[in-house]
Scaffold this active site. Sequence first.
Site, short mmCIF file in Angstrom:
data_model
loop_
_atom_site.label_atom_id
_atom_site.label_comp_id
_atom_site.label_asym_id
_atom_site.label_seq_id
_atom_site.Cartn_x
_atom_site.Cartn_y
_atom_site.Cartn_z
N GLU A 115 41.14 14.35 24.09
CA GLU A 115 40.10 15.00 24.93
C GLU A 115 41.63 15.77 25.61
O GLU A 115 42.20 14.59 25.55
CB GLU A 115 39.01 14.45 25.62
N ASP A 116 41.46 16.66 26.11
CA ASP A 116 42.87 17.59 27.09
C ASP A 116 42.10 16.76 28.61
O ASP A 116 43.67 15.65 29.33
CB ASP A 116 43.10 18.57 27.12
N ASP A 134 38.23 15.60 34.11
CA ASP A 134 37.46 16.62 35.18
C ASP A 134 36.40 16.34 35.92
O ASP A 134 36.37 15.34 36.54
CB ASP A 134 37.47 18.16 34.86
N ARG A 168 49.46 26.78 26.97
CA ARG A 168 49.61 25.92 26.25
C ARG A 168 51.01 25.48 25.48
O ARG A 168 51.04 24.26 25.31
CB ARG A 168 48.60 26.56 25.25
P1 5GP Z 1 34.60 18.23 32.55
O1 5GP Z 1 33.10 18.54 31.61
O2 5GP Z 1 35.16 17.51 32.44
O3 5GP Z 1 34.38 19.21 33.93
O4 5GP Z 1 35.28 19.99 32.40
C1 5GP Z 1 36.56 19.80 31.08
C2 5GP Z 1 36.72 20.83 30.50
O5 5GP Z 1 37.41 21.87 31.91
C3 5GP Z 1 38.44 20.80 29.92
O6 5GP Z 1 38.55 19.96 28.87
C4 5GP Z 1 39.04 21.83 30.34
O7 5GP Z 1 38.88 23.31 29.27
C5 5GP Z 1 38.39 22.80 32.11
N1 5GP Z 1 40.05 21.72 33.49
C6 5GP Z 1 39.17 21.36 34.26
N2 5GP Z 1 40.43 21.23 34.68
C7 5GP Z 1 41.65 22.00 34.11
C8 5GP Z 1 42.81 21.86 34.85
O8 5GP Z 1 43.16 21.29 35.80
N3 5GP Z 1 43.66 22.74 34.41
C9 5GP Z 1 43.33 23.49 32.22
N4 5GP Z 1 44.05 24.18 32.24
N5 5GP Z 1 41.51 23.34 32.28
C10 5GP Z 1 40.68 22.14 32.82
MG MG Z 2 39.07 19.76 26.89
#
Ligand code: 5GP
Ligand code: MG
Length: 180
Positions: free
Chosen positions: A102-103, A106, A168
């Site tokens: 996973e990238d 959050d 990206r």
């Molecule tokens: P979560 O469900 O953990 O809140 O969200 C994860 C997703 O939110 C990530 O896969 C990504 O798509 C997006 N995301 C959260 N923080 C960032 C950020 O700082 N930059 C970018 N580009 N995407 C983010």
């Molecule tokens: Mg992601």
Amino acid sequence: MEKVKVSDREFTISLPEAQIMKRVSEVAAQINQDLKGERPLFLAVLNGSFIFAADLLRGIDLDCEITFVRLASYEGTASTGEVKQLLGLKENIEGRTVIIVEDIIDSGLTMQELLKLLQKKNPKDIRIAALLVKPGNLKVNLDIPYCCFKIPNDFIVGYGLDYNGEGRNLRSIYTVVPQD
Ligand code: 5GP
Ligand code: MG
């Protein structure tokens, strides 16, 4: 300070390319050590993880496979609200060791949903490899054995991650400059 403009916002350098490369190889080495003798299936979550997945996988010296999945949201019943659907997984993961690539994590809610969907398919083990984690935003308890960097809650872009679909292709990771 190196600055870039992506779409309509300015960003400053946060993690330079060399630092990312070094850390990704360390994490790959850790996976090699932990999973000696296993044949893991890497499951990269599109779109954001495509560059991390490419670099991580080249550091792996185990016999392994990689597949790419996508999580789509759709409206469930009024009681269940938004439900995630897993698209693109054709492999049978029953009895296999799966490493989610996973990238960024959050709130952790996306990862929690993905884990739920994968657990139903009876894998032997699921481990999380995340390029970035924002510990200050985590809303759920997640075990993340392979985390490359913990970062503050600010929005970042680059190395696979986008802002408005762009950025990206940046080789380093950049943090948004607050607007006044
Ligand atoms: P979560 O469900 O953990 O809140 O969200 C994860 C997703 O939110 C990530 O896969 C990504 O798509 C997006 N995301 C959260 N923080 C960032 C950020 O700082 N930059 C970018 N580009 N995407 C983010
Ligand atoms: Mg992601």
